[in-house]
Scaffold this motif. Sequence first.
Motif, PDB file in Angstrom:
ATOM      1  N   THR A 105    -142.461  25.703  18.256  1.00 46.88           N
ATOM      2  CA  THR A 105    -141.551  25.029  19.189  1.00 46.88           C
ATOM      3  C   THR A 105    -142.099  23.681  19.645  1.00 46.88           C
ATOM      4  OG1 THR A 105    -142.530  26.193  21.085  1.00 46.88           O
ATOM      5  CG2 THR A 105    -140.643  27.226  20.005  1.00 46.88           C
ATOM      6  N   GLN A 106    -143.420  23.527  19.629  1.00 47.39           N
ATOM      7  CA  GLN A 106    -144.036  22.301  20.140  1.00 47.39           C
ATOM      8  C   GLN A 106    -144.316  21.256  19.063  1.00 47.39           C
ATOM      9  OE1 GLN A 106    -147.510  23.800  22.154  1.00 47.39           O
ATOM     10  NE2 GLN A 106    -146.412  24.149  24.076  1.00 47.39           N
ATOM     11  N   GLU A 107    -144.490  21.697  17.819  1.00 48.57           N
ATOM     12  CA  GLU A 107    -144.955  20.793  16.765  1.00 48.57           C
ATOM     13  C   GLU A 107    -143.891  20.471  15.720  1.00 48.57           C
ATOM     14  OE1 GLU A 107    -148.374  22.693  15.161  1.00 48.57           O
ATOM     15  OE2 GLU A 107    -149.468  22.719  17.086  1.00 48.57           O
ATOM     16  N   THR A 108    -142.685  21.015  15.878  1.00 46.37           N
ATOM     17  CA  THR A 108    -141.608  20.730  14.933  1.00 46.37           C
ATOM     18  C   THR A 108    -140.394  20.197  15.685  1.00 46.37           C
ATOM     19  OG1 THR A 108    -140.635  22.947  15.060  1.00 46.37           O
ATOM     20  CG2 THR A 108    -142.369  22.597  13.417  1.00 46.37           C
ATOM     21  N   ALA A 109    -139.534  19.489  14.961  1.00 44.96           N
ATOM     22  CA  ALA A 109    -138.260  19.035  15.535  1.00 44.96           C
ATOM     23  C   ALA A 109    -137.214  20.087  15.173  1.00 44.96           C
ATOM     24  CB  ALA A 109    -137.887  17.669  14.990  1.00 44.96           C
ATOM     25  N   MET A 110    -137.290  21.235  15.844  1.00 48.88           N
ATOM     26  CA  MET A 110    -136.480  22.388  15.462  1.00 48.88           C
ATOM     27  C   MET A 110    -135.057  22.269  16.000  1.00 48.88           C
ATOM     28  SD  MET A 110    -137.486  26.413  15.692  1.00 48.88           S
ATOM     29  CE  MET A 110    -137.425  26.493  17.478  1.00 48.88           C
ATOM     30  N   LEU A 111    -134.119  22.542  15.129  1.00 48.71           N
ATOM     31  CA  LEU A 111    -132.702  22.494  15.464  1.00 48.71           C
ATOM     32  C   LEU A 111    -132.034  23.679  14.789  1.00 48.71           C
ATOM     33  CD1 LEU A 111    -130.479  20.739  16.818  1.00 48.71           C
ATOM     34  CD2 LEU A 111    -130.192  19.578  14.629  1.00 48.71           C
ATOM     35  N   THR A 112    -130.954  24.201  15.380  1.00 51.11           N
ATOM     36  CA  THR A 112    -130.265  25.357  14.814  1.00 51.11           C
ATOM     37  C   THR A 112    -128.795  25.039  14.591  1.00 51.11           C
ATOM     38  OG1 THR A 112    -131.762  26.859  15.994  1.00 51.11           O
ATOM     39  CG2 THR A 112    -129.764  27.811  15.084  1.00 51.11           C
ATOM     40  N   THR A 113    -128.296  25.395  13.421  1.00 55.58           N
ATOM     41  CA  THR A 113    -126.874  25.266  13.126  1.00 55.58           C
ATOM     42  C   THR A 113    -126.306  26.652  12.833  1.00 55.58           C
ATOM     43  OG1 THR A 113    -125.234  24.116  11.759  1.00 55.58           O
ATOM     44  CG2 THR A 113    -127.205  24.883  10.639  1.00 55.58           C
ATOM     45  N   PHE A 114    -125.016  26.836  13.135  1.00 55.38           N
ATOM     46  CA  PHE A 114    -124.413  28.166  13.051  1.00 55.38           C
ATOM     47  C   PHE A 114    -123.183  28.152  12.146  1.00 55.38           C
ATOM     48  CE2 PHE A 114    -126.375  27.677  17.199  1.00 55.38           C
ATOM     49  CZ  PHE A 114    -127.175  28.803  17.291  1.00 55.38           C
ATOM     50  N   ASN A 115    -122.865  29.323  11.610  1.00 58.39           N
ATOM     51  CA  ASN A 115    -121.633  29.539  10.875  1.00 58.39           C
ATOM     52  C   ASN A 115    -121.324  31.024  10.963  1.00 58.39           C
ATOM     53  OD1 ASN A 115    -119.377  29.094   9.078  1.00 58.39           O
ATOM     54  ND2 ASN A 115    -120.513  27.341   8.261  1.00 58.39           N
ATOM     55  N   GLU A 116    -120.231  31.428  10.377  1.00 59.41           N
ATOM     56  CA  GLU A 116    -119.893  32.846  10.383  1.00 59.41           C
ATOM     57  C   GLU A 116    -119.410  33.240   8.995  1.00 59.41           C
ATOM     58  OE1 GLU A 116    -116.892  33.423  13.290  1.00 59.41           O
ATOM     59  OE2 GLU A 116    -115.454  32.084  12.339  1.00 59.41           O
ATOM     60  N   VAL A 117    -119.608  34.498   8.675  1.00 63.81           N
ATOM     61  CA  VAL A 117    -119.257  34.978   7.341  1.00 63.81           C
ATOM     62  C   VAL A 117    -118.425  36.249   7.462  1.00 63.81           C
ATOM     63  CG1 VAL A 117    -121.449  36.233   7.168  1.00 63.81           C
ATOM     64  CG2 VAL A 117    -120.169  35.722   5.101  1.00 63.81           C
ATOM     65  N   ASN A 118    -117.394  36.323   6.649  1.00 63.54           N
ATOM     66  CA  ASN A 118    -116.563  37.514   6.557  1.00 63.54           C
ATOM     67  C   ASN A 118    -117.270  38.526   5.660  1.00 63.54           C
ATOM     68  OD1 ASN A 118    -114.595  39.466   6.242  1.00 63.54           O
ATOM     69  ND2 ASN A 118    -113.236  38.185   5.013  1.00 63.54           N
ATOM     70  N   MET A 119    -117.722  39.632   6.229  1.00 61.67           N
ATOM     71  CA  MET A 119    -118.507  40.617   5.493  1.00 61.67           C
ATOM     72  C   MET A 119    -117.651  41.645   4.755  1.00 61.67           C
ATOM     73  SD  MET A 119    -121.707  39.893   5.801  1.00 61.67           S
ATOM     74  CE  MET A 119    -122.520  41.433   5.382  1.00 61.67           C
ATOM     75  N   LYS A 120    -116.334  41.531   4.858  1.00 64.06           N
ATOM     76  CA  LYS A 120    -115.459  42.536   4.236  1.00 64.06           C
ATOM     77  C   LYS A 120    -115.679  42.657   2.732  1.00 64.06           C
ATOM     78  CE  LYS A 120    -110.624  43.969   3.841  1.00 64.06           C
ATOM     79  NZ  LYS A 120    -109.222  43.648   4.203  1.00 64.06           N
ATOM     80  N   PRO A 121    -115.757  41.555   1.957  1.00 65.39           N
ATOM     81  CA  PRO A 121    -115.957  41.700   0.505  1.00 65.39           C
ATOM     82  C   PRO A 121    -117.257  42.419   0.152  1.00 65.39           C
ATOM     83  CG  PRO A 121    -115.183  39.495   1.030  1.00 65.39           C
ATOM     84  CD  PRO A 121    -115.522  40.139   2.320  1.00 65.39           C
ATOM     85  N   ILE A 122    -118.337  42.076   0.854  1.00 65.58           N
ATOM     86  CA  ILE A 122    -119.612  42.742   0.589  1.00 65.58           C
ATOM     87  C   ILE A 122    -119.543  44.216   0.962  1.00 65.58           C
ATOM     88  CG2 ILE A 122    -122.054  42.854   1.258  1.00 65.58           C
ATOM     89  CD1 ILE A 122    -121.506  40.537  -0.545  1.00 65.58           C
TER      90      ILE A 122
END
Length: 402
Positions: free
Chosen positions: A193-210
Amino acid sequence: MATEIKAPVFPESVADGTIATWHKKVGEAVSRDEVICDIETDKVVLEVVAPADGQLVSIIKDEGETVLSDEVIAQFQEGAVSGANETQAVQSDSKVEQAAAKTEAGAAPVVERAQPVSDQAPAVRKALTESGISASDVQGTGRGGRITKEDVVNHQSKPAAQPLSVAVGERIEKRVPMTRLRKRVAERLLAATQETAMLTTFNEVNMKPIMEMRAQYKDAFEKRHGARLGFMSFFVKAATEALKRYPAVNASIDGDDIVYHGFYDIGVAVSSDRGLVVPVLRDTDRMNYAEVENGIRDYAVKARDGKLGIEDMTGGTFTITNGGTFGSLLSTPILNTPQTAILGMHKIQERPMAVNGQVEILPMMYLALSYDHRLIDGKEAVGFLVTIKELLEEPAKLILDL
């Protein structure tokens, strides 16, 4: 003649270790290859075994002391053990016979009281201290009513008969030292957390086919390959394909250099009693689904039993963590440095979704990709996550390599 028992030779990445538990006392009989001591490092717990049948003559390094690679920790005497141990066995057998005689005569069977915690084996004392359980509350199944480590574990797993009775106004605290592994995990997470430029991106997945594919083929898959078909193999294979398309996500930073890895070693975060560990699946691009499932299962068993080796957890170019196992709906995973990205899976939750202008109830999962913005741009991170989403929602593309 006594021989020396030494600590294992630690890898270069491990400076020293700590004596966690002595499973045998001085003078106690030991069988060849029986575990006599656990040494905890900042990565794994290493076992020290007896070189032959015999007994410990002396313990040089007590529990809690720091040991170096190949350092002498005890003296061992090879040969049969006599005297005190034989006397103890005779006394124990006599008590059993007395109890059996009283039972046959109609009297209540004799139940041995557990001995005080100070009289228990070091491993048992440690387990009692860490769990906060009193020795008098545990039914000992060992010789002479002694408590075994398994007795403590079994006692912990029992549901409480009633809430803990605490006097009004009493405030209870328990202080236990951090294990070396827990401290090391804390240091790495804080550094990330201190030594990286950490960023988070999100998405969603439809699990029905799996889920439909899994339901259709899981029995045939298990019969053919001897492995249960889970969701993790789909995620590992989808992540591998996405890493091929976005090499920066599979890279790492070494000082002022960027190291692009031409292989795909994916770590799978596993929670264990000693803390979070990340064993690595090697060359996932060459593995089939059954090999992935078997690899994850074997690592889970080794983590549960404390058998993971340093070689199981070194390296790794990318990590997947599944907070959904514990019911998490959304989270921001922390980087496993020096890797530059980590994928977070979550709980599958049924939600109303708009599909072709109609509302459908679908099993949805949020995906989270935390990444080091020093190396990975937002465009690459989002593209990587969208690729995983598309492959999971159309698993035929994943299987047919489309």
